[in-house]
Write an enzyme that holds these catalytic residues in place. Structure first.
Site, PDB file in Angstrom:
ATOM      1  N   LYS A   1      -9.312 -43.213 -52.702  1.00 18.96           N
ATOM      2  CA  LYS A   1      -7.947 -43.752 -52.747  1.00 18.96           C
ATOM      3  C   LYS A   1      -7.260 -43.512 -51.423  1.00 18.96           C
ATOM      4  O   LYS A   1      -7.613 -42.609 -50.648  1.00 18.96           O
ATOM      5  CB  LYS A   1      -7.130 -43.135 -53.886  1.00 18.96           C
ATOM      6  CG  LYS A   1      -6.866 -41.620 -53.752  1.00 18.96           C
ATOM      7  CD  LYS A   1      -5.659 -41.256 -52.891  1.00 18.96           C
ATOM      8  CE  LYS A   1      -5.528 -39.743 -52.736  1.00 18.96           C
ATOM      9  NZ  LYS A   1      -4.547 -39.350 -51.701  1.00 18.96           N
TER      10      LYS A   1
ATOM     11  N   ALA B   1     -10.402 -34.801 -47.151  1.00 13.67           N
ATOM     12  CA  ALA B   1      -9.998 -35.909 -46.280  1.00 13.67           C
ATOM     13  C   ALA B   1      -8.681 -36.554 -46.674  1.00 13.67           C
ATOM     14  O   ALA B   1      -8.183 -37.419 -45.970  1.00 13.67           O
ATOM     15  CB  ALA B   1     -11.096 -36.972 -46.270  1.00 13.67           C
TER      16      ALA B   1
ATOM     17  N   ASP C   1      -4.960 -35.981 -59.076  1.00 12.94           N
ATOM     18  CA  ASP C   1      -5.351 -37.346 -58.718  1.00 12.94           C
ATOM     19  C   ASP C   1      -6.342 -37.960 -59.702  1.00 12.94           C
ATOM     20  O   ASP C   1      -6.649 -39.150 -59.616  1.00 12.94           O
ATOM     21  CB  ASP C   1      -5.968 -37.378 -57.312  1.00 12.94           C
ATOM     22  CG  ASP C   1      -4.931 -37.241 -56.204  1.00 12.94           C
ATOM     23  OD1 ASP C   1      -3.751 -37.544 -56.453  1.00 12.94           O
ATOM     24  OD2 ASP C   1      -5.306 -36.820 -55.095  1.00 12.94           O
TER      25      ASP C   1
END
Length: 286
Positions: free
Chosen positions: A10, A96, A135
């Protein structure tokens, strides 16, 4: 029985911290977008326990891994004795800001629910995911979505128009906990969430790029970000911005040729750079 799942990464088209909750967590206003850079997660029956393997030896294959935690949470919620083997083929860079771990956790939950004949409702699956990682609910559903509070409040938005996305991850880590702590101690500028929401709801690509924002860029120091953004802008990016708490920077391009030219340039700074496109799904059983 073996089930294979695509687990998309995402990006955050918008991320604002709108408050701090009594439990110490932060309340967020986010627009999240799935992209077709995917891990592949394979789940199959085993005799007993949870056995996890991964193509990237740098990642733990025990209870520290989000995928393992997701499997454990599923079995406890469904009141089923654990008996599963999980393998993760990693493509999404970790640490990341691309939700690689959460994508794997979401894929495990989707696979286990299929493996055990929908033992959990979608609502139960999302809540189980949220208990493991903020998430994960988005990564289960995917697409283009508004995400509120700690990530458990989700609403669909008009799909992002077809475009090309360059993802560039500098070779450095970012502490999410420290990023939040720095945001708490800094006077930050808050981007206009209502104008961004209106642009997203109407599928207005130009204004999405105009009103996009990520408050973590104000407190997270990634030296390469300036140079990456300069390359992306000079290559024709409509938007270049950091995803999550970083360090990955992404650029949106209308032209594949421009995106490929940008990718070639940013790879000289950050070898971990990829070309992707928006996708309309989260964890998807193949």
């Amino acid at each position: 029985m073996k089930i294979t799942v695509d687990a998309p990464a995402k990006i955050n088209l918008f991320l604002d911290i709108v408050g701090k909750l009594d439990n110490g967590y932060h309340s967020l206003f986010m627009v999240m977008q799935s992209v077709d850079l995917c891990d592949t997660v394979t789940v199959e029956n085993a005799e007993s326990g949870i056995a996890l393997t991964c193509s990237d030896e740098r990642l733990p294959c025990n209870e520290k891994n989000i995928a393992y935690k997701a499997a454990d949470a599923f079995f406890k919620k469904a009141n089923i004795e654990p008996a599963v083997k999980i393998h993760i083929e990693k493509r999404i860079p970790f640490a990341a800001g691309l939700a690689g771990g959460s994508a794997d956790g979401a894929a495990v939950l989707a696979a286990l629910n299929r493996l055990y004949d929908n033992a959990l409702t979608e609502e139960e699956l999302l809540k189980t995911g949220l208990s493991v990682g903020s998430d994960i609910p988005f990564c289960i559903l995917g697409g283009t979505r508004l995400a509120l509070n700690t990530g458990g409040v989700l609403a669909p938005l008009a799909p992002l128009k077809e475009c090309f996305i360059v993802l560039s991850k500098p070779d450095r880590g970012v502490s999410t906990a420290q990023a939040y702590a720095d945001a708490d101690s800094t006077h930050i500028y808050h981007p206009d969430c209502m104008k961004m929401l209106d642009a997203c709801e109407n599928g207005d690509f130009e204004n999405i790029c105009r009103y996009a924002g990520n408050v973590f860029e104000q407190v997270v120091e990634v030296p390469e970000r300036v140079e990456i953004k300069e390359i992306m802008r000079s290559s024709g990016a409509s938007l270049c911005q950091m995803s999550g708490s970083g360090p990955t920077v992404f650029g949106l391009f209308g032209s594949k040729t421009d995106a490929e030219a940008c990718l070639e340039k940013v790879r000289k700074i950050c070898p971990d750079s990829f070309l992707a496109m928006p996708c309309r799904h989260g964890a998807e059983i193949i």
